[in-house]
Design a protein around this motif. Structure first.
Motif, PDB file in Angstrom:
ATOM      1  N   LEU A  60      10.947 -20.096  13.177  1.00 11.77           N
ATOM      2  CA  LEU A  60      11.939 -21.374  13.919  1.00 11.77           C
ATOM      3  C   LEU A  60      11.398 -23.044  14.301  1.00 11.77           C
ATOM      4  O   LEU A  60      12.149 -23.419  14.326  1.00 11.77           O
ATOM      5  CB  LEU A  60      12.448 -20.759  15.413  1.00 11.77           C
ATOM      6  CG  LEU A  60      12.907 -21.107  15.992  1.00 11.77           C
ATOM      7  CD1 LEU A  60      14.779 -21.418  15.743  1.00 11.77           C
ATOM      8  CD2 LEU A  60      13.222 -20.279  17.108  1.00 11.77           C
ATOM      9  N   ILE A  61       9.927 -22.615  14.383  1.00 13.28           N
ATOM     10  CA  ILE A  61       9.048 -23.960  14.029  1.00 13.28           C
ATOM     11  C   ILE A  61       9.661 -25.380  12.949  1.00 13.28           C
ATOM     12  O   ILE A  61      10.038 -25.978  13.415  1.00 13.28           O
ATOM     13  CB  ILE A  61       7.840 -23.969  14.429  1.00 13.28           C
ATOM     14  CG1 ILE A  61       7.945 -23.186  15.822  1.00 13.28           C
ATOM     15  CG2 ILE A  61       7.328 -25.058  14.379  1.00 13.28           C
ATOM     16  CD1 ILE A  61       6.210 -23.116  16.492  1.00 13.28           C
ATOM     17  N   GLU A  62       9.679 -24.051  12.119  1.00 19.66           N
ATOM     18  CA  GLU A  62       9.637 -25.656  10.671  1.00 19.66           C
ATOM     19  C   GLU A  62      10.832 -25.455  10.297  1.00 19.66           C
ATOM     20  O   GLU A  62      11.966 -26.729   9.865  1.00 19.66           O
ATOM     21  CB  GLU A  62       9.328 -24.361   9.602  1.00 19.66           C
ATOM     22  CG  GLU A  62       8.010 -23.851   9.247  1.00 19.66           C
ATOM     23  CD  GLU A  62       7.081 -24.084   7.839  1.00 19.66           C
ATOM     24  OE1 GLU A  62       7.857 -23.939   7.139  1.00 19.66           O
ATOM     25  OE2 GLU A  62       6.227 -23.873   7.394  1.00 19.66           O
ATOM     26  N   ALA A  63      12.304 -24.429  10.846  1.00 22.87           N
ATOM     27  CA  ALA A  63      13.378 -25.089  11.022  1.00 22.87           C
ATOM     28  C   ALA A  63      13.725 -26.269  11.936  1.00 22.87           C
ATOM     29  O   ALA A  63      14.569 -27.067  11.328  1.00 22.87           O
ATOM     30  CB  ALA A  63      14.369 -24.016  11.219  1.00 22.87           C
ATOM     31  N   VAL A  64      13.042 -26.224  13.008  1.00 23.28           N
ATOM     32  CA  VAL A  64      12.888 -27.215  13.645  1.00 23.28           C
ATOM     33  C   VAL A  64      12.672 -28.773  13.701  1.00 23.28           C
ATOM     34  O   VAL A  64      13.579 -29.499  13.567  1.00 23.28           O
ATOM     35  CB  VAL A  64      12.536 -26.702  15.042  1.00 23.28           C
ATOM     36  CG1 VAL A  64      12.682 -28.222  16.671  1.00 23.28           C
ATOM     37  CG2 VAL A  64      13.770 -25.932  15.989  1.00 23.28           C
ATOM     38  N   ILE A  65      11.404 -28.423  12.912  1.00 24.78           N
ATOM     39  CA  ILE A  65      11.005 -29.728  12.495  1.00 24.78           C
ATOM     40  C   ILE A  65      11.924 -30.073  10.828  1.00 24.78           C
ATOM     41  O   ILE A  65      11.873 -31.038  10.978  1.00 24.78           O
ATOM     42  CB  ILE A  65       9.728 -29.579  11.514  1.00 24.78           C
ATOM     43  CG1 ILE A  65       8.662 -28.887  12.801  1.00 24.78           C
ATOM     44  CG2 ILE A  65       8.821 -30.495  10.800  1.00 24.78           C
ATOM     45  CD1 ILE A  65       7.345 -29.040  12.394  1.00 24.78           C
ATOM     46  N   ALA A  66      12.662 -29.167  10.400  1.00 23.77           N
ATOM     47  CA  ALA A  66      12.914 -29.277   8.835  1.00 23.77           C
ATOM     48  C   ALA A  66      14.292 -29.835   9.545  1.00 23.77           C
ATOM     49  O   ALA A  66      15.199 -30.938   8.137  1.00 23.77           O
ATOM     50  CB  ALA A  66      13.162 -28.427   7.947  1.00 23.77           C
ATOM     51  N   ASN A  67      15.354 -29.598   9.991  1.00 19.68           N
ATOM     52  CA  ASN A  67      16.413 -29.859  10.665  1.00 19.68           C
ATOM     53  C   ASN A  67      16.553 -31.470  11.850  1.00 19.68           C
ATOM     54  O   ASN A  67      16.812 -30.868  12.944  1.00 19.68           O
ATOM     55  CB  ASN A  67      17.611 -29.109  10.882  1.00 19.68           C
ATOM     56  CG  ASN A  67      16.911 -28.044   9.563  1.00 19.68           C
ATOM     57  OD1 ASN A  67      18.791 -28.697   8.735  1.00 19.68           O
ATOM     58  ND2 ASN A  67      16.638 -27.089   9.321  1.00 19.68           N
ATOM     59  N   GLU A  68      16.708 -32.208  11.671  1.00 18.03           N
ATOM     60  CA  GLU A  68      16.645 -32.901  12.920  1.00 18.03           C
ATOM     61  C   GLU A  68      18.152 -32.950  13.478  1.00 18.03           C
ATOM     62  O   GLU A  68      18.097 -33.507  15.169  1.00 18.03           O
ATOM     63  CB  GLU A  68      16.686 -34.953  12.232  1.00 18.03           C
ATOM     64  CG  GLU A  68      15.174 -35.062  12.771  1.00 18.03           C
ATOM     65  CD  GLU A  68      16.020 -36.869  12.299  1.00 18.03           C
ATOM     66  OE1 GLU A  68      16.215 -37.607  12.911  1.00 18.03           O
ATOM     67  OE2 GLU A  68      15.068 -36.665  10.819  1.00 18.03           O
ATOM     68  N   ASP A  69      19.396 -32.078  12.879  1.00 18.95           N
ATOM     69  CA  ASP A  69      20.162 -32.181  13.720  1.00 18.95           C
ATOM     70  C   ASP A  69      20.212 -31.130  14.868  1.00 18.95           C
ATOM     71  O   ASP A  69      21.336 -30.797  15.391  1.00 18.95           O
ATOM     72  CB  ASP A  69      21.432 -32.909  13.535  1.00 18.95           C
ATOM     73  CG  ASP A  69      21.188 -33.924  12.421  1.00 18.95           C
ATOM     74  OD1 ASP A  69      20.702 -35.187  13.021  1.00 18.95           O
ATOM     75  OD2 ASP A  69      21.497 -34.616  11.153  1.00 18.95           O
ATOM     76  N   LEU A  70      19.968 -30.489  14.044  1.00 17.06           N
ATOM     77  CA  LEU A  70      19.407 -29.050  14.396  1.00 17.06           C
ATOM     78  C   LEU A  70      19.483 -28.731  15.831  1.00 17.06           C
ATOM     79  O   LEU A  70      18.571 -29.331  16.774  1.00 17.06           O
ATOM     80  CB  LEU A  70      18.504 -27.720  14.790  1.00 17.06           C
ATOM     81  CG  LEU A  70      18.399 -26.683  14.382  1.00 17.06           C
ATOM     82  CD1 LEU A  70      19.225 -25.900  13.594  1.00 17.06           C
ATOM     83  CD2 LEU A  70      16.702 -26.185  14.513  1.00 17.06           C
ATOM     84  N   ASP A  71      20.792 -27.496  16.970  1.00 22.57           N
ATOM     85  CA  ASP A  71      20.969 -27.544  18.054  1.00 22.57           C
ATOM     86  C   ASP A  71      19.949 -26.854  18.561  1.00 22.57           C
ATOM     87  O   ASP A  71      20.157 -24.781  18.783  1.00 22.57           O
ATOM     88  CB  ASP A  71      22.318 -27.064  18.478  1.00 22.57           C
ATOM     89  CG  ASP A  71      22.824 -27.357  19.500  1.00 22.57           C
ATOM     90  OD1 ASP A  71      21.938 -26.543  20.613  1.00 22.57           O
ATOM     91  OD2 ASP A  71      23.939 -26.575  20.145  1.00 22.57           O
ATOM     92  N   VAL A  72      19.122 -27.052  19.308  1.00 20.55           N
ATOM     93  CA  VAL A  72      17.376 -26.259  19.725  1.00 20.55           C
ATOM     94  C   VAL A  72      18.014 -25.484  20.337  1.00 20.55           C
ATOM     95  O   VAL A  72      18.000 -23.740  20.087  1.00 20.55           O
ATOM     96  CB  VAL A  72      16.586 -27.323  20.019  1.00 20.55           C
ATOM     97  CG1 VAL A  72      15.375 -26.422  20.109  1.00 20.55           C
ATOM     98  CG2 VAL A  72      15.555 -28.133  19.007  1.00 20.55           C
ATOM     99  N   ALA A  73      19.057 -25.211  21.040  1.00 17.81           N
ATOM    100  CA  ALA A  73      18.902 -24.825  22.304  1.00 17.81           C
ATOM    101  C   ALA A  73      20.018 -23.360  21.724  1.00 17.81           C
ATOM    102  O   ALA A  73      19.497 -22.217  21.853  1.00 17.81           O
ATOM    103  CB  ALA A  73      19.570 -24.771  23.390  1.00 17.81           C
ATOM    104  N   ALA A  74      21.487 -23.612  20.563  1.00 16.94           N
ATOM    105  CA  ALA A  74      21.899 -22.726  20.413  1.00 16.94           C
ATOM    106  C   ALA A  74      21.274 -21.621  19.238  1.00 16.94           C
ATOM    107  O   ALA A  74      21.275 -20.224  19.367  1.00 16.94           O
ATOM    108  CB  ALA A  74      23.043 -23.992  19.354  1.00 16.94           C
ATOM    109  N   SER A  75      19.674 -22.550  18.444  1.00 14.85           N
ATOM    110  CA  SER A  75      19.380 -21.979  17.782  1.00 14.85           C
ATOM    111  C   SER A  75      18.794 -20.459  18.571  1.00 14.85           C
ATOM    112  O   SER A  75      18.073 -19.328  17.967  1.00 14.85           O
ATOM    113  CB  SER A  75      18.171 -22.264  16.945  1.00 14.85           C
ATOM    114  OG  SER A  75      19.162 -23.164  16.528  1.00 14.85           O
ATOM    115  N   VAL A  76      17.685 -20.491  19.528  1.00 17.33           N
ATOM    116  CA  VAL A  76      17.261 -20.051  20.030  1.00 17.33           C
ATOM    117  C   VAL A  76      17.870 -18.705  20.781  1.00 17.33           C
ATOM    118  O   VAL A  76      17.082 -17.976  21.183  1.00 17.33           O
ATOM    119  CB  VAL A  76      16.419 -20.318  22.166  1.00 17.33           C
ATOM    120  CG1 VAL A  76      15.573 -20.401  22.393  1.00 17.33           C
ATOM    121  CG2 VAL A  76      15.563 -21.723  20.942  1.00 17.33           C
ATOM    122  N   ASP A  77      18.585 -19.240  21.358  1.00 14.37           N
ATOM    123  CA  ASP A  77      20.393 -18.451  21.562  1.00 14.37           C
ATOM    124  C   ASP A  77      19.870 -16.989  20.321  1.00 14.37           C
ATOM    125  O   ASP A  77      20.277 -16.232  20.881  1.00 14.37           O
ATOM    126  CB  ASP A  77      21.257 -19.301  21.798  1.00 14.37           C
ATOM    127  CG  ASP A  77      21.490 -19.585  23.247  1.00 14.37           C
ATOM    128  OD1 ASP A  77      20.858 -19.003  24.091  1.00 14.37           O
ATOM    129  OD2 ASP A  77      22.802 -20.228  23.567  1.00 14.37           O
TER     130      ASP A  77
END
Lengths: 193, 193
Positions: free
Chosen positions: B159-176
């Motif tokens: 998840l950390i790598e995905a957050v780093i790689a995707n600037e536009d990622l909705d982090v809260a939704a990903s954690v959900d």
């Protein structure tokens, strides 16, 4: 940081003398690993133990990690070449990987895991990410597909470390529990296998 | 394999001259990383770029990875010190980690990820494993608890790598989405936060 993410082809050298050199380096690395963490084995130490000249070493490899990679080459190969499609399923792929890990636990334990070789771990993880990307269904939101690929791929690496660390682990039951936690689309694919 | 899993305390050196040396090495490493993978930066190259003598380098560090670790020290620190108990919950811990990763994405991207520094990645993963072990409920079968700890900890690294790689990622939704896939006992704990 003289580590490397690439994979050398030296393990498959065809010249008999080259093969002997590679075999001597592999054997020396395994022997040293019995008492030393691979992160503390540098080229000089390995060459001394293998009776191989440094110049000869650098004809075949650029770093000790590349020798380690030839030793886990069968795992890397299995990650890459085991079929992984809706017909065969994610679960069958994972079963085959973990059976391989359980069989060669003693050897892999030197390189994968907390005291292993971080560059080799990275190489295994990169390949797991590439293969996992093949089964995660495309999404309208590329970010969320990427989250699934990365969490799933690294989770499967975690499963590899758990299998290495626990000799008595029921591997099939662990894969069951793991696959049971997957999103429905992937679970259906696994059931189809 | 001159990498290291430990964390140097040099980043917190109290002597002003030592602090300047460390700051120069950190700055030089970040500058070099803009064009070079950290795995290709050795002590000589870093010292040349920082204008620091090799002897001085070895007073503070044993490897380039240790300089990298001082740069991601705030992430390592957050993994270790963010409360993680039934009251605060796994989800709050993960939210806080990922918010930190999103804030410092540009810096972390040099060291975490496929072209990063495998030794730093390993250190992050080891800490995630240790913290995750605190929330996974004990099981009659230690092996199955260990599988859950390892898959969950490495998945959170993914998840950390995905957050780093995707600037536009909705982090809260990903954690959900991530927490939604957890076993019920952990999800309840997350909901309690």
């Amino acid at each position: 940081m003289s580590t490397t993410g690439g994979t050398s082809t030296a393990g498959r050298a065809s010249d008999p003398r080259a093969r002997r050199t590679v075999a001597a380096l592999q054997q020396a690395l395994l022997t040293l690993c019995a008492t030393t963490s691979p992160s503390e084995i540098d080229v000089s130490k390995l060459c001394r133990a293998a009776g191989v000249h440094r110049t000869t070493f650098y004809k075949h490899f650029t770093a000790v990690s590349e020798v380690a990679e030839t030793i886990v080459a069968d795992l890397l190969e299995r990650i890459d070449s085991t079929p992984l499609d809706p017909e065969h399923g994610y679960r069958a792929w994972l079963d085959e990987l973990l059976a391989q890990v359980a069989r060669r636990r003693g050897t892999y334990s030197h390189f994968l895991g907390s005291d292993g070789d971080p560059a080799v771990v990275r190489n295994v993880c990169d390949r797991l990410v590439r293969r996992t990307a093949e089964v995660v269904p495309p999404s309208e939101d590329p970010g969320s597909a990427d989250v699934l690929v990365h969490t799933l791929a690294f989770a499967s690496y975690g499963l590899i470390e758990a299998v290495i660390a626990n000799e008595d682990l029921d591997v099939a039951a662990s894969v069951d529990a793991f696959v049971g936690g997957l999103p429905t689309t992937l679970r259906q694919q696994s059931a189809a296998a």
